[in-house]
Design a protein around this motif. Structure first.
Motif, PDB file in Angstrom:
ATOM      1  N   VAL A  96     118.804  51.526 -45.768  1.00 46.93           N
ATOM      2  CA  VAL A  96     117.960  50.740 -46.624  1.00 46.93           C
ATOM      3  C   VAL A  96     117.749  49.354 -45.694  1.00 46.93           C
ATOM      4  N   LYS A  97     116.547  49.107 -45.559  1.00 45.37           N
ATOM      5  CA  LYS A  97     116.040  47.702 -44.799  1.00 45.37           C
ATOM      6  C   LYS A  97     115.065  46.830 -45.698  1.00 45.37           C
ATOM      7  N   ASN A  98     115.894  45.866 -46.035  1.00 47.15           N
ATOM      8  CA  ASN A  98     115.038  44.666 -46.718  1.00 47.15           C
ATOM      9  C   ASN A  98     114.621  45.223 -48.134  1.00 47.15           C
ATOM     10  N   GLY A  99     115.653  45.998 -48.543  1.00 43.46           N
ATOM     11  CA  GLY A  99     115.607  46.788 -49.959  1.00 43.46           C
ATOM     12  C   GLY A  99     114.762  47.753 -50.059  1.00 43.46           C
ATOM     13  N   TYR A 100     114.203  48.276 -49.042  1.00 44.43           N
ATOM     14  CA  TYR A 100     113.230  49.392 -49.014  1.00 44.43           C
ATOM     15  C   TYR A 100     114.229  50.676 -48.504  1.00 44.43           C
ATOM     16  N   ILE A 101     113.845  51.908 -48.830  1.00 49.98           N
ATOM     17  CA  ILE A 101     114.466  53.102 -48.160  1.00 49.98           C
ATOM     18  C   ILE A 101     113.604  53.548 -46.966  1.00 49.98           C
ATOM     19  N   VAL A 102     114.314  53.318 -45.815  1.00 47.42           N
ATOM     20  CA  VAL A 102     113.679  53.536 -44.630  1.00 47.42           C
ATOM     21  C   VAL A 102     113.956  55.049 -43.899  1.00 47.42           C
ATOM     22  N   ALA A 103     115.047  55.597 -44.659  1.00 44.47           N
ATOM     23  CA  ALA A 103     115.388  56.896 -44.032  1.00 44.47           C
ATOM     24  C   ALA A 103     116.516  57.599 -45.100  1.00 44.47           C
ATOM     25  N   LEU A 289     123.414  45.119 -53.425  1.00 50.18           N
ATOM     26  CA  LEU A 289     124.001  44.160 -54.368  1.00 50.18           C
ATOM     27  C   LEU A 289     125.052  43.263 -53.268  1.00 50.18           C
ATOM     28  N   PHE A 290     125.792  43.822 -52.736  1.00 47.56           N
ATOM     29  CA  PHE A 290     126.551  43.008 -51.741  1.00 47.56           C
ATOM     30  C   PHE A 290     125.832  42.511 -50.514  1.00 47.56           C
ATOM     31  N   ALA A 291     124.688  43.265 -50.015  1.00 51.09           N
ATOM     32  CA  ALA A 291     124.107  42.801 -48.914  1.00 51.09           C
ATOM     33  C   ALA A 291     123.415  41.442 -49.166  1.00 51.09           C
ATOM     34  N   HIS A 357     121.015  41.560 -41.142  1.00 48.08           N
ATOM     35  CA  HIS A 357     119.769  42.277 -41.015  1.00 48.08           C
ATOM     36  C   HIS A 357     119.318  42.852 -42.288  1.00 48.08           C
ATOM     37  N   ASP A 358     119.929  42.349 -43.572  1.00 50.96           N
ATOM     38  CA  ASP A 358     119.681  42.963 -44.772  1.00 50.96           C
ATOM     39  C   ASP A 358     119.537  44.503 -44.876  1.00 50.96           C
ATOM     40  N   VAL A 382     117.029  48.529 -35.093  1.00 55.19           N
ATOM     41  CA  VAL A 382     116.774  47.405 -35.715  1.00 55.19           C
ATOM     42  C   VAL A 382     116.346  46.190 -34.631  1.00 55.19           C
ATOM     43  N   LYS A 383     114.825  46.227 -34.638  1.00 51.95           N
ATOM     44  CA  LYS A 383     114.313  45.341 -33.441  1.00 51.95           C
ATOM     45  C   LYS A 383     114.749  43.816 -33.692  1.00 51.95           C
TER      46      LYS A 383
END
Length: 383
Positions: A96-103, A289-291, A357-358, A382-383
């Motif tokens: 999960v990145k920025n709340g979205y599922i990326v993989a 939630l912890f992130a 990096h959320d 993560v760029k």
């Protein structure tokens, strides 16, 4: 007039692009939205490599977890399975990145045992008790809250909540028929030698021990005066939109009387069976939630102070906090710059959190020796 119109248009454009006004954080609803890695400043090729790596590094343990447990704890005196168990699934995970599922890979909706990942949920129940004022101070002696005999004696009476949370209590005793030698039975000498050993000063030495974690669960049950399953559901999983498929079990003989009602004291892992059974999707919500420092949408579910405290290095073991693992001096994660903290369970179950990096990774049945290389690929993406 033209300048004023131009200024207003500029404000609108900048606001939309996020250059002037901060973008609102995304939290998943009932349907969890996917995100495109490239739009979230991630390298898709490296991310795909991490997923492929996980798929090819499934832990080499029995799918029948009863056999896996009986094999792993064969040297433990009087070992027996006292709580529910279930055949495990295959390797699975979500990033999960920025709340979205990326993989994601594998069956992320399958409910599986989490073993000692359960400990980090139990830590959260303790944090909620602190937030609610049910426990006045983490340094309070537990005997001031639980007076039924578990903490009597010169040694056990010194034990504080913090000692139970960072596994430095060296509590001595028997709980639900299980002795404190669990996880670390004596390799030499007799059990009588173990019982008569010199006890270590609480707070001085880290000892990973399931029975003492179960003691924490029992003690928190006495404080909350209600099932910890209900506390987790009402205070955590329902507010973050988790499913209703998860379960949290104790043992056949761990039912206790709470204000006239029979309530099961849950276990902090799957050493004897039981513990938390939950899907990868729900694990990822808990990680998010912890992130996000305990916040979900517009509600502070658990205090930011507790989130921070839970993953601080403890004096006796800098790679361990309040039932969360840290990256400090931790040989499991090396060569990674981000200050990751994580929950870990037998068989390669993990929730890894990178607040900077959320980013959250919920991983199931990954070969533990492959965790570092897997996370290196994730972090490189993560760029």
């Amino acid at each position: 007039m033209k300048r004023r119109i131009l200024f207003i248009v500029t404000l609108i454009i900048c606001g939309i692009s996020g250059k002037l006004f901060p973008q609102q954080l995304y939290y998943p609803g009932a349907q969890w939205l996917p995100g495109k890695p490239e739009e979230l400043k991630m390298n898709k090729i490296l991310l795909d490599s991490a997923v492929n790596f996980a798929l090819h590094h499934e832990v080499g343990m029995e799918r029948d977890l009863r056999i896996a447990n009986l094999t792993s704890y064969a040297d433990e005196p009087y070992y027996d399975i006292a709580g529910p168990m279930r055949h495990r699934g295959g390797t699975a995970g979500i990033i999960v990145k920025n709340g979205y599922i990326v993989a994601k890979w594998g069956d992320v909706e399958r409910v599986d045992m989490t073993f000692s990942v359960t400990k980090s949920y139990l830590s959260t129940i303790a944090g909620l008790a602190i937030d609610q004022g049910l426990i006045s101070d983490i340094h309070d002696k537990v005997i001031n809250y639980v007076w039924d005999g578990s903490f009597e004696g010169e040694h056990n009476s010194k034990i504080t909540w913090e000692h139970l949370l960072n596994q430095t209590s060296d509590w001595s005793g028997c709980l639900f028929g299980m002795y404190d030698w669990a996880d670390r039975p004596p390799r030499e000498g007799s059990l009588d030698d173990w019982k008569n050993r010199k006890l270590l000063e609480p707070g001085s030495t880290f000892e990973y021990n399931d029975v003492r974690v179960n003691l924490l669960a029992y003690s928190l049950l006495q404080v909350w005066r209600k099932s910890l399953v209900s506390v987790l559901k009402e205070r955590i999983t329902d507010p973050i939109g988790a499913s209703t498929t998860w379960r949290w079990y104790g043992y056949e003989n761990s039912f206790v009387n709470i204000d006239g009602y029979s309530v099961q004291s849950v276990s902090g892992g799957g050493h004897y069976g039981g513990g938390l059974f939950i899907s990868t999707l729900d694990q990822a919500r808990f990680g998010l939630l912890f992130a996000r420092n305990g916040r979900w949408n517009d509600k502070q579910i658990i205090s930011e102070r507790w989130i921070h405290s839970a993953h601080q290095p403890s004096p006796a073991n800098s790679s361990y906090g309040y039932l969360w693992w840290t990256k400090h001096n931790n040989p499991t994660l090396v060569g990674i710059d981000s200050d990751i903290f994580y929950a870990a369970g037998f068989g390669g179950n993990y929730i890894l959190i990178d607040q900077e990096h959320d980013l959250v990774a919920a991983v199931r049945w990954l070969e533990p020796a492959a965790l570092n290389d897997f996370m290196k690929l994730v972090m490189r993406s993560v760029k």
